[in-house]
Design an enzyme around this catalytic site. Structure first.
Site, PDB file in Angstrom:
ATOM      1  N   TYR A  38       0.842  -1.202   0.000  1.00  0.00           N
ATOM      2  CA  TYR A  38       0.000   0.000   0.000  1.00  0.00           C
ATOM      3  C   TYR A  38       0.880   1.257   0.000  1.00  0.00           C
ATOM      4  O   TYR A  38       0.656   2.181  -0.776  1.00  0.00           O
ATOM      5  CB  TYR A  38      -0.916  -0.032   1.227  1.00  0.00           C
ATOM      6  CG  TYR A  38      -1.797   1.176   1.365  1.00  0.00           C
ATOM      7  CD1 TYR A  38      -3.041   1.224   0.749  1.00  0.00           C
ATOM      8  CD2 TYR A  38      -1.388   2.275   2.110  1.00  0.00           C
ATOM      9  CE1 TYR A  38      -3.855   2.331   0.872  1.00  0.00           C
ATOM     10  CE2 TYR A  38      -2.189   3.389   2.237  1.00  0.00           C
ATOM     11  CZ  TYR A  38      -3.422   3.419   1.627  1.00  0.00           C
ATOM     12  OH  TYR A  38      -4.225   4.528   1.753  1.00  0.00           O
ATOM     13  N   ASP A  39       1.893   1.250   0.863  1.00  0.00           N
ATOM     14  CA  ASP A  39       2.796   2.406   0.937  1.00  0.00           C
ATOM     15  C   ASP A  39       3.474   2.673  -0.399  1.00  0.00           C
ATOM     16  O   ASP A  39       3.697   3.816  -0.784  1.00  0.00           O
ATOM     17  CB  ASP A  39       3.877   2.173   2.002  1.00  0.00           C
ATOM     18  CG  ASP A  39       3.294   2.234   3.405  1.00  0.00           C
ATOM     19  OD1 ASP A  39       2.153   2.718   3.540  1.00  0.00           O
ATOM     20  OD2 ASP A  39       3.966   1.780   4.343  1.00  0.00           O
ATOM     21  N   GLU A 115     -31.714   1.434  14.703  1.00  0.00           N
ATOM     22  CA  GLU A 115     -30.269   1.533  14.478  1.00  0.00           C
ATOM     23  C   GLU A 115     -29.563   1.897  15.779  1.00  0.00           C
ATOM     24  O   GLU A 115     -30.153   2.556  16.631  1.00  0.00           O
ATOM     25  CB  GLU A 115     -29.961   2.649  13.459  1.00  0.00           C
ATOM     26  CG  GLU A 115     -30.580   2.427  12.101  1.00  0.00           C
ATOM     27  CD  GLU A 115     -30.482   3.678  11.222  1.00  0.00           C
ATOM     28  OE1 GLU A 115     -29.724   4.613  11.552  1.00  0.00           O
ATOM     29  OE2 GLU A 115     -31.187   3.702  10.204  1.00  0.00           O
ATOM     30  N   LYS A 117     -27.435   4.078  18.116  1.00  0.00           N
ATOM     31  CA  LYS A 117     -27.191   5.517  18.168  1.00  0.00           C
ATOM     32  C   LYS A 117     -25.728   5.719  18.566  1.00  0.00           C
ATOM     33  O   LYS A 117     -25.355   5.532  19.729  1.00  0.00           O
ATOM     34  CB  LYS A 117     -28.130   6.173  19.175  1.00  0.00           C
ATOM     35  CG  LYS A 117     -28.055   7.677  19.184  1.00  0.00           C
ATOM     36  CD  LYS A 117     -29.194   8.223  20.035  1.00  0.00           C
ATOM     37  CE  LYS A 117     -29.212   9.733  20.118  1.00  0.00           C
ATOM     38  NZ  LYS A 117     -27.938  10.366  20.373  1.00  0.00           N
ATOM     39  N   ASP A 119     -22.408   7.448  19.570  1.00  0.00           N
ATOM     40  CA  ASP A 119     -22.125   8.654  20.345  1.00  0.00           C
ATOM     41  C   ASP A 119     -20.885   9.360  19.800  1.00  0.00           C
ATOM     42  O   ASP A 119     -19.780   9.179  20.298  1.00  0.00           O
ATOM     43  CB  ASP A 119     -21.937   8.277  21.818  1.00  0.00           C
ATOM     44  CG  ASP A 119     -22.084   9.490  22.717  1.00  0.00           C
ATOM     45  OD1 ASP A 119     -22.502  10.558  22.214  1.00  0.00           O
ATOM     46  OD2 ASP A 119     -21.784   9.367  23.912  1.00  0.00           O
ATOM     47  N   GLU A 172     -22.121   9.928  11.429  1.00  0.00           N
ATOM     48  CA  GLU A 172     -21.561  10.194  12.747  1.00  0.00           C
ATOM     49  C   GLU A 172     -20.066   9.880  12.740  1.00  0.00           C
ATOM     50  O   GLU A 172     -19.670   8.765  12.418  1.00  0.00           O
ATOM     51  CB  GLU A 172     -22.290   9.277  13.746  1.00  0.00           C
ATOM     52  CG  GLU A 172     -22.273   9.740  15.151  1.00  0.00           C
ATOM     53  CD  GLU A 172     -23.304  10.855  15.422  1.00  0.00           C
ATOM     54  OE1 GLU A 172     -24.025  11.266  14.490  1.00  0.00           O
ATOM     55  OE2 GLU A 172     -23.338  11.316  16.560  1.00  0.00           O
ATOM     56  N   TYR A 224     -25.859   6.999   8.002  1.00  0.00           N
ATOM     57  CA  TYR A 224     -27.173   6.401   8.245  1.00  0.00           C
ATOM     58  C   TYR A 224     -28.340   7.089   7.575  1.00  0.00           C
ATOM     59  O   TYR A 224     -29.428   6.535   7.541  1.00  0.00           O
ATOM     60  CB  TYR A 224     -27.446   6.307   9.749  1.00  0.00           C
ATOM     61  CG  TYR A 224     -27.125   7.574  10.517  1.00  0.00           C
ATOM     62  CD1 TYR A 224     -26.000   7.636  11.320  1.00  0.00           C
ATOM     63  CD2 TYR A 224     -27.929   8.699  10.423  1.00  0.00           C
ATOM     64  CE1 TYR A 224     -25.678   8.795  12.012  1.00  0.00           C
ATOM     65  CE2 TYR A 224     -27.626   9.862  11.112  1.00  0.00           C
ATOM     66  CZ  TYR A 224     -26.499   9.904  11.913  1.00  0.00           C
ATOM     67  OH  TYR A 224     -26.183  11.046  12.588  1.00  0.00           O
ATOM     68  N   LYS A 312     -33.103   6.379  24.626  1.00  0.00           N
ATOM     69  CA  LYS A 312     -31.831   6.622  25.306  1.00  0.00           C
ATOM     70  C   LYS A 312     -31.629   5.620  26.435  1.00  0.00           C
ATOM     71  O   LYS A 312     -32.529   5.413  27.249  1.00  0.00           O
ATOM     72  CB  LYS A 312     -31.799   8.037  25.885  1.00  0.00           C
ATOM     73  CG  LYS A 312     -31.840   9.125  24.830  1.00  0.00           C
ATOM     74  CD  LYS A 312     -30.536   9.276  24.084  1.00  0.00           C
ATOM     75  CE  LYS A 312     -29.592  10.220  24.785  1.00  0.00           C
ATOM     76  NZ  LYS A 312     -29.883  11.627  24.550  1.00  0.00           N
ATOM     77  N   CYS A 409       5.884  17.402  48.190  1.00  0.00           N
ATOM     78  CA  CYS A 409       7.246  17.869  48.482  1.00  0.00           C
ATOM     79  C   CYS A 409       7.292  19.213  49.177  1.00  0.00           C
ATOM     80  O   CYS A 409       8.354  19.671  49.561  1.00  0.00           O
ATOM     81  CB  CYS A 409       8.078  17.916  47.201  1.00  0.00           C
ATOM     82  SG  CYS A 409       7.658  19.281  46.112  1.00  0.00           S
ATOM     83  N   CYS A 424       3.336  22.059  40.650  1.00  0.00           N
ATOM     84  CA  CYS A 424       4.348  22.089  41.691  1.00  0.00           C
ATOM     85  C   CYS A 424       5.661  22.432  41.018  1.00  0.00           C
ATOM     86  O   CYS A 424       6.017  21.860  39.995  1.00  0.00           O
ATOM     87  CB  CYS A 424       4.436  20.704  42.339  1.00  0.00           C
ATOM     88  SG  CYS A 424       6.020  20.401  43.118  1.00  0.00           S
ATOM     89  N   CYS A 429      10.645  17.059  43.371  1.00  0.00           N
ATOM     90  CA  CYS A 429       9.383  16.564  43.931  1.00  0.00           C
ATOM     91  C   CYS A 429       9.284  15.053  43.761  1.00  0.00           C
ATOM     92  O   CYS A 429       9.395  14.540  42.648  1.00  0.00           O
ATOM     93  CB  CYS A 429       8.214  17.245  43.227  1.00  0.00           C
ATOM     94  SG  CYS A 429       6.618  16.573  43.707  1.00  0.00           S
TER      95      CYS A 429
END
Ligand code: IVH
Length: 588
Positions: A38-39, A115, A117, A119, A172, A224, A312, A409, A424, A429
């Site tokens: 592929y490369d 379908e 959903k 996120d 999505e 979708y 949901k 510390c 800090c 520390c």
């Protein structure tokens, strides 16, 4: 050199060939050639486009590595508004939705498509004559941002369809959970802020002005909905899904055609338990009237179509109490406040601490010690406190203030102008030291096998290790004196550490934990400088000449090597036999 005509013909051939392999690999998950092959195709196409820049078409796969950075995103007005969905939380609400739909249509003959959903974040893609011409975020539904250059970098998104159609599709963009965890691990290692969940990571990655950054992020996309199409007949949502698949889009395989709402409810129940089986986050099920004619007849309310609804799943949120607020000191000295919780079961595991991110977050949400809080586990990751329930306060809650001295510390804690993080400043520390050594040994850095964070802490506490170089001086006779160590485990650890002396230079550079130097940057630096000495001697100008290196990284590298303490560590590592050059045989 090829003639122009030859080059044009070969480029077209290569584009089609490469995109076919992209499709096989990223959409069907069924590669036919090796990465090396592929490369080779990709390099050949890049060489042609370099020789004849005007031969680079907008659908060239070479654009998938990301084009020139933008100054701002252009605003685009959606040709079809991108509506949102009404929600349902119970089977009863789904039955009520079904009843409404049937009443409105005046028929009992309605089937549905259910379908997953996903996120992530919505994108709308416009194709003209089969070519991708525009990718836009949802924005407020009327207007979004033009993220075409970024969308092009997502390998599973077709730049050219299998048919020369003009259409707009909705889908999505998301990030798989393991990719999200790996990305955050790298960001943590580079001292960069982590993403709270896969959705934020996807959104943050797609909304980058520099498409090269987007290209480096593991984004994926499911499609979708067909919003408009000219010259093709699609009568149902179920047909729309196969139509999208046929055009070359990645379509989620879990969709189901349901004869009635009871079948939809069964599908919702089934996925409520199966949702953790898939590699991406789903937050519910989208239910759609199957007939597009019926969907059109149903129309939409101000915000949502009447023929679709989102079922949901209960959020992975629970209520508990914040018993104590504490701070954790990280490798770069950043103080992260966290809440010690009354243990609570969230999404299948017990949570007893949750991050509060930073001081501003605590103030903004007014989180106090003793508060009743809502905790959320986003994507099987670090739980966070989302909000407090002030109505449950008893008056005994106490305000939390960030310490002005490091709890580990005692050095000053400073917060730089414009930064959310408090740090800090203690150079010695112990928390920073410990986290630094844990990072040095970690899988993507020097990869010392069998070292857990606990072992590193134990070695430090026992006074055997003061810095990363001390790891190479550990002797079996010292280790066997420690708890949990026997002759065998002592021998194994010493051997595992010794085996890392000959690691590639890139690992060592990453392992040093220079701020903003993640794995990728470390690899680029190793390739360019080929030795630690050459890197240490580089000035900002030299570093900035490297395409992957910006001013922040360059400044951080220079200041790292200027620090006397760091130079001493490098000398100690060298004296311990750790390889400091690229391509040299490992010392015995
Ligand atoms: S259909 C009119 N189908 O969920 C809205 N949306 O809460 C049409 N989403 O903004 C959306 N997976 O970003 C639809 N299979 C799917 C989806 C899906 C995820 C998102 C979408 C939408 C949000 C609504």
């Amino acid at each position: 050199m090829m003639s122009r005509e030859e080059a044009a013909r070969r480029a077209a051939e290569l584009r089609a060939e490469i995109e076919r392999h992209n499709y096989l690999y990223y959409v069907l998950d069924r590669p036919e050639i090796t990465d090396a092959e592929y490369d080779r195709l990709m390099r050949e196409l890049m060489a042609i486009e370099e020789a004849y820049p005007d031969l680079q078409t907008p659908d060239s796969p070479t654009l998938r590595v990301g084009g020139a950075p933008l100054a701002v995103f252009e605003t685009v007005t959606h040709r079809v508004p991108l509506l949102s969905l009404a929600n349902a939380y119970t089977p009863e609400e789904l039955r009520a939705f079904d009843a409404r739909v049937k009443r409105f249509l005046g028929t009992g003959d309605v089937s549905y498509v259910a379908e997953l959903k996903i996120d992530g974040l919505t994108v709308a893609l416009t194709y003209e004559a089969g070519r991708l011409v525009l990718g836009a975020t949802r924005g407020d539904g009327e207007q979004g941002e033009d993220v075409t250059a970024n969308v092009r970098t997502i390998r599973s998104i077709p730049l050219r369809l299998s048919r020369a159609l003009s259409l707009i599709v909705r889908g999505e963009v998301y990030m798989k959970r393991p990719d999200f965890l790996r990305l955050n691990e790298a960001r943590r290692a580079a001292g960069e802020p982590e993403f709270a969940n896969p959705r934020n990571a996807a959104a943050g990655s797609l909304r980058q002005l520099d498409p090269k950054i987007t290209a480096s992020r593991p984004l994926d996309a499911f499609f979708y909905d067909v919003l408009t199409v000219e010259g093709a007949d699609v009568a149902t949502q179920w047909e729309a899904l196969s139509f999208l698949r046929e055009l070359g889009f990645k379509v989620n395989p879990a969709a189901r055609l349901c004869r009635d709402i009871e079948e939809v409810i069964a599908f919702c129940d089934e996925w409520a338990t199966r949702r953790h089986e898939v590699a991406y986050e789903i937050d519910g099920i989208v239910v759609k009237v199957n007939s597009l004619a019926q969907l059109t007849a149903l129309g939409a309310t101000a915000k949502a179509p009447r023929g679709k609804i989102a079922y949901k799943y209960p959020a992975t949120e629970e209520v508990t109490r914040a018993l104590e607020l504490a701070v954790n000191v990280g490798r770069t000295g950043v103080l992260t406040p966290l809440a010690i919780l009354e243990p609570v079961e969230v999404a299948g595991s017990t949570v007893s601490r949750a991050t509060l991110h930073n001081e501003d977050y605590i103030q903004e949400k007014d989180i106090r010690i003793g508060d009743t809080v809502v905790v959320r586990k986003a994507g099987d990751v670090i739980p966070e406190v989302v909000r407090v329930l002030p109505e449950r306060r008893t008056g005994t809650e106490r305000i939390f203030t960030m310490p002005t001295r490091c709890p580990e510390c005692g050095a000053d804690v400073v917060r730089l102008e414009g930064e959310a993080a408090a740090r800090c400043v203690g150079a010695a520390c112990p928390a920073q030291l410990r986290e630094g050594i844990i990072h040095f040994a970690s899988r993507n850095a020097m990869n010392i096998e069998g070292r857990g964070p606990q072992i590193v802490s134990q070695l430090i506490e026992a006074g055997l290790v003061h810095d990363a170089a001390d790891l190479y001086r550990l002797r079996e006779q010292d280790l066997v004196k420690l708890e949990r160590f026997g002759p065998k485990s002592a021998e194994n650890l010493v051997r595992a550490i010794a085996a890392t002396r000959g690691n590639e230079l890139a690992r060592l550079i990453f392992a040093l934990g220079i701020r903003h130097v993640g794995e990728n940057v470390a690899r680029v630096l190793a390739e360019r400088f080929r030795s630690m000495d050459a890197l240490a001697a580089a000035d900002e100008e030299e570093l900035l000449a490297i395409p992957a290196i910006g001013p922040k990284i360059a400044a951080s590298i220079v200041s790292y090597f200027r620090e006397e303490q760091n130079r001493r560590l490098l000398e100690k590592l060298r004296a311990a036999g750790v390889k400091m050059e690229e391509g040299e045989a490992a010392p015995a």
